[in-house]
Write a protein that holds these residues in place. Structure first.
Motif, mmCIF file in Angstrom:
data_model
loop_
_atom_site.group_PDB
_atom_site.id
_atom_site.type_symbol
_atom_site.label_atom_id
_atom_site.label_comp_id
_atom_site.label_asym_id
_atom_site.label_seq_id
_atom_site.Cartn_x
_atom_site.Cartn_y
_atom_site.Cartn_z
ATOM 1 N N ARG A 58 -13.487 5.187 -5.025
ATOM 2 C CA ARG A 58 -12.926 4.559 -3.821
ATOM 3 C C ARG A 58 -13.782 4.884 -2.593
ATOM 4 O O ARG A 58 -14.431 5.933 -2.543
ATOM 5 C CB ARG A 58 -11.493 5.037 -3.576
ATOM 6 N N THR A 59 -13.725 3.952 -1.625
ATOM 7 C CA THR A 59 -14.288 4.256 -0.311
ATOM 8 C C THR A 59 -13.161 4.832 0.546
ATOM 9 O O THR A 59 -13.331 5.822 1.232
ATOM 10 C CB THR A 59 -14.834 2.970 0.364
ATOM 11 N N ASN A 60 -12.008 4.159 0.505
ATOM 12 C CA ASN A 60 -10.840 4.608 1.263
ATOM 13 C C ASN A 60 -9.592 4.595 0.400
ATOM 14 O O ASN A 60 -9.436 3.744 -0.481
ATOM 15 C CB ASN A 60 -10.593 3.669 2.453
ATOM 16 N N PHE A 61 -8.719 5.501 0.693
ATOM 17 C CA PHE A 61 -7.365 5.510 0.141
ATOM 18 C C PHE A 61 -6.562 4.536 1.007
ATOM 19 O O PHE A 61 -6.578 4.632 2.227
ATOM 20 C CB PHE A 61 -6.828 6.948 0.283
ATOM 21 N N VAL A 62 -5.880 3.572 0.362
ATOM 22 C CA VAL A 62 -5.179 2.534 1.148
ATOM 23 C C VAL A 62 -3.673 2.800 1.076
ATOM 24 O O VAL A 62 -2.988 2.365 0.143
ATOM 25 C CB VAL A 62 -5.545 1.122 0.616
ATOM 26 N N PHE A 63 -3.171 3.507 2.062
ATOM 27 C CA PHE A 63 -1.785 3.975 2.044
ATOM 28 C C PHE A 63 -0.784 2.837 2.212
ATOM 29 O O PHE A 63 0.284 2.819 1.594
ATOM 30 C CB PHE A 63 -1.599 4.995 3.175
ATOM 31 N N GLY A 64 -1.141 1.868 3.083
ATOM 32 C CA GLY A 64 -0.185 0.803 3.426
ATOM 33 C C GLY A 64 0.051 0.834 4.927
ATOM 34 O O GLY A 64 -0.267 1.824 5.591
ATOM 35 N N THR A 65 0.591 -0.266 5.450
ATOM 36 C CA THR A 65 0.808 -0.339 6.899
ATOM 37 C C THR A 65 2.217 -0.831 7.186
ATOM 38 O O THR A 65 2.807 -1.563 6.384
ATOM 39 C CB THR A 65 -0.177 -1.337 7.564
ATOM 40 N N GLY A 66 2.719 -0.463 8.365
ATOM 41 C CA GLY A 66 4.028 -0.963 8.790
ATOM 42 C C GLY A 66 4.885 0.171 9.312
ATOM 43 O O GLY A 66 4.592 1.349 9.061
ATOM 44 N N PRO A 67 5.950 -0.192 10.048
ATOM 45 C CA PRO A 67 6.804 0.832 10.650
ATOM 46 C C PRO A 67 7.730 1.505 9.632
ATOM 47 O O PRO A 67 8.055 0.927 8.599
ATOM 48 C CB PRO A 67 7.623 0.032 11.675
ATOM 49 N N ASP A 68 8.173 2.713 9.967
ATOM 50 C CA ASP A 68 9.079 3.462 9.083
ATOM 51 C C ASP A 68 10.381 2.712 8.835
ATOM 52 O O ASP A 68 11.020 2.915 7.805
ATOM 53 C CB ASP A 68 9.424 4.821 9.720
ATOM 54 N N ASN A 69 10.770 1.896 9.814
ATOM 55 C CA ASN A 69 12.072 1.225 9.681
ATOM 56 C C ASN A 69 11.931 -0.263 9.334
ATOM 57 O O ASN A 69 12.816 -1.056 9.650
ATOM 58 C CB ASN A 69 12.889 1.388 10.972
ATOM 59 N N ALA A 70 10.824 -0.621 8.685
ATOM 60 C CA ALA A 70 10.613 -2.035 8.339
ATOM 61 C C ALA A 70 11.781 -2.556 7.495
ATOM 62 O O ALA A 70 12.227 -1.873 6.570
ATOM 63 C CB ALA A 70 9.297 -2.184 7.571
ATOM 64 N N GLY A 71 12.245 -3.749 7.808
ATOM 65 C CA GLY A 71 13.333 -4.330 7.038
ATOM 66 C C GLY A 71 12.858 -4.948 5.734
ATOM 67 O O GLY A 71 13.641 -5.167 4.805
ATOM 68 N N VAL A 72 11.573 -5.270 5.680
ATOM 69 C CA VAL A 72 11.008 -5.917 4.497
ATOM 70 C C VAL A 72 9.744 -5.169 4.071
ATOM 71 O O VAL A 72 8.955 -4.755 4.923
ATOM 72 C CB VAL A 72 10.570 -7.377 4.775
ATOM 73 N N ALA A 73 9.552 -5.028 2.774
ATOM 74 C CA ALA A 73 8.325 -4.414 2.247
ATOM 75 C C ALA A 73 7.677 -5.392 1.278
ATOM 76 O O ALA A 73 8.331 -5.848 0.332
ATOM 77 C CB ALA A 73 8.647 -3.106 1.542
ATOM 78 N N PHE A 74 6.428 -5.729 1.531
ATOM 79 C CA PHE A 74 5.657 -6.586 0.630
ATOM 80 C C PHE A 74 4.749 -5.682 -0.197
ATOM 81 O O PHE A 74 3.963 -4.908 0.365
ATOM 82 C CB PHE A 74 4.821 -7.587 1.428
ATOM 83 N N ILE A 75 4.893 -5.772 -1.515
ATOM 84 C CA ILE A 75 4.139 -4.866 -2.386
ATOM 85 C C ILE A 75 3.216 -5.670 -3.304
ATOM 86 O O ILE A 75 3.677 -6.487 -4.104
ATOM 87 C CB ILE A 75 5.092 -3.991 -3.243
ATOM 88 N N GLY A 76 1.926 -5.411 -3.166
ATOM 89 C CA GLY A 76 0.932 -6.075 -4.017
ATOM 90 C C GLY A 76 0.504 -5.156 -5.150
ATOM 91 O O GLY A 76 1.199 -4.199 -5.501
ATOM 92 N N GLU A 77 -0.675 -5.460 -5.677
ATOM 93 C CA GLU A 77 -1.125 -4.784 -6.893
ATOM 94 C C GLU A 77 -1.995 -3.555 -6.589
ATOM 95 O O GLU A 77 -1.613 -2.427 -6.907
ATOM 96 C CB GLU A 77 -1.913 -5.824 -7.692
#
Ligand code: URA
Length: 219
Positions: A58-77
């Motif tokens: 890996r070049t970077n670890f990709v943790f994910g983005t968005g606020p702690d209280n997000a109402g929706v989470a989009f999860i890819g592969e």
């Protein structure tokens, strides 16, 4: 009492529909609230992860983005080349399409959580290996424990089958709202699949409208 009856009913219904006998990720999310921490604290704890061999390439670890209280989470592969280089999920062509899809259903990218099953890019964008998924899944569970989104959108087969613990084909999983111990989950095609096959746009649009309707209903 009614809550228990309703949980059992949902469970039996889901098992019947999915033909799966394991259903543990959602249970672990609901049962173990875990220590209170924020996504950025969690990210600091895990960003140097070496649980599987993908850290080597890996070049970077990709943790994910968005606020702690997000109402929706989009999860890819898993991160692709652009994501690996930039350290952010869904920033390449598929990601740009995802941003447009979000906007079409009145979500702003910065208001939702966007993440992946795997946090490191598999070489040559190959499918994640089962052992890589197993190693990485507990981190996604921790992320979802913090966020507790009202609704999750699984993008593509790998995310859907992993989250629902099933090998049922995507065509059987989309078009309905799954119940995961209090969180809802909708399945749709991966944006990269839409780029390859424009015929998938219509069913994806239907899934996105379902997601938006369910989100509004839960508000
Ligand atoms: N595809 C994914 O599944 N995730 C990304 O972050 C980018 C492309």
């Amino acid at each position: 009492m009614w809550e228990v009856v309703s949980l059992v009913k949902t469970y039996v219904q889901q098992q019947t529909e999915l033909g799966t006998d394991e259903w543990y990720i959602a249970r672990r999310i609901m049962e173990k609230p875990g220590p209170t921490r924020t996504l950025s604290q969690l990210c600091r704890e895990v960003k140097d992860c070496r649980n599987c061999h993908l850290w080597r390439t890996r070049t970077n670890f990709v943790f994910g983005t968005g606020p702690d209280n997000a109402g929706v989470a989009f999860i890819g592969e898993a991160p692709g080349k652009d994501e690996d280089l930039q350290g952010e999920p869904f920033v390449g062509r598929a990601g740009q399409l995802l941003t447009r899809i979000l906007e079409a259903i009145q979500f702003r990218r910065e208001d939702v959580f966007i993440g992946n099953i795997l946090k490191c890019r598999p070489p040559e964008n190959r499918d994640p290996a089962p052992e890589e998924i197993e190693q990485c899944l507990s981190l996604l569970e921790k992320q979802l424990q913090i966020i507790r989104p009202k609704i999750i959108c699984a993008l593509g087969r790998i995310a859907a089958q992993t989250l629902l613990r099933t090998s049922a084909p995507l065509s059987r999983l989309r078009g309905k709202v799954h119940d995961l111990y209090g969180m809802r989950l909708v399945v749709t095609y991966h944006p990269a699949a839409l780029l390859r096959n424009p015929h998938l746009k219509r069913p994806t649009w239907e899934d996105m409208q379902l997601l938006r309707r369910e989100y509004d209903r839960l508000k």
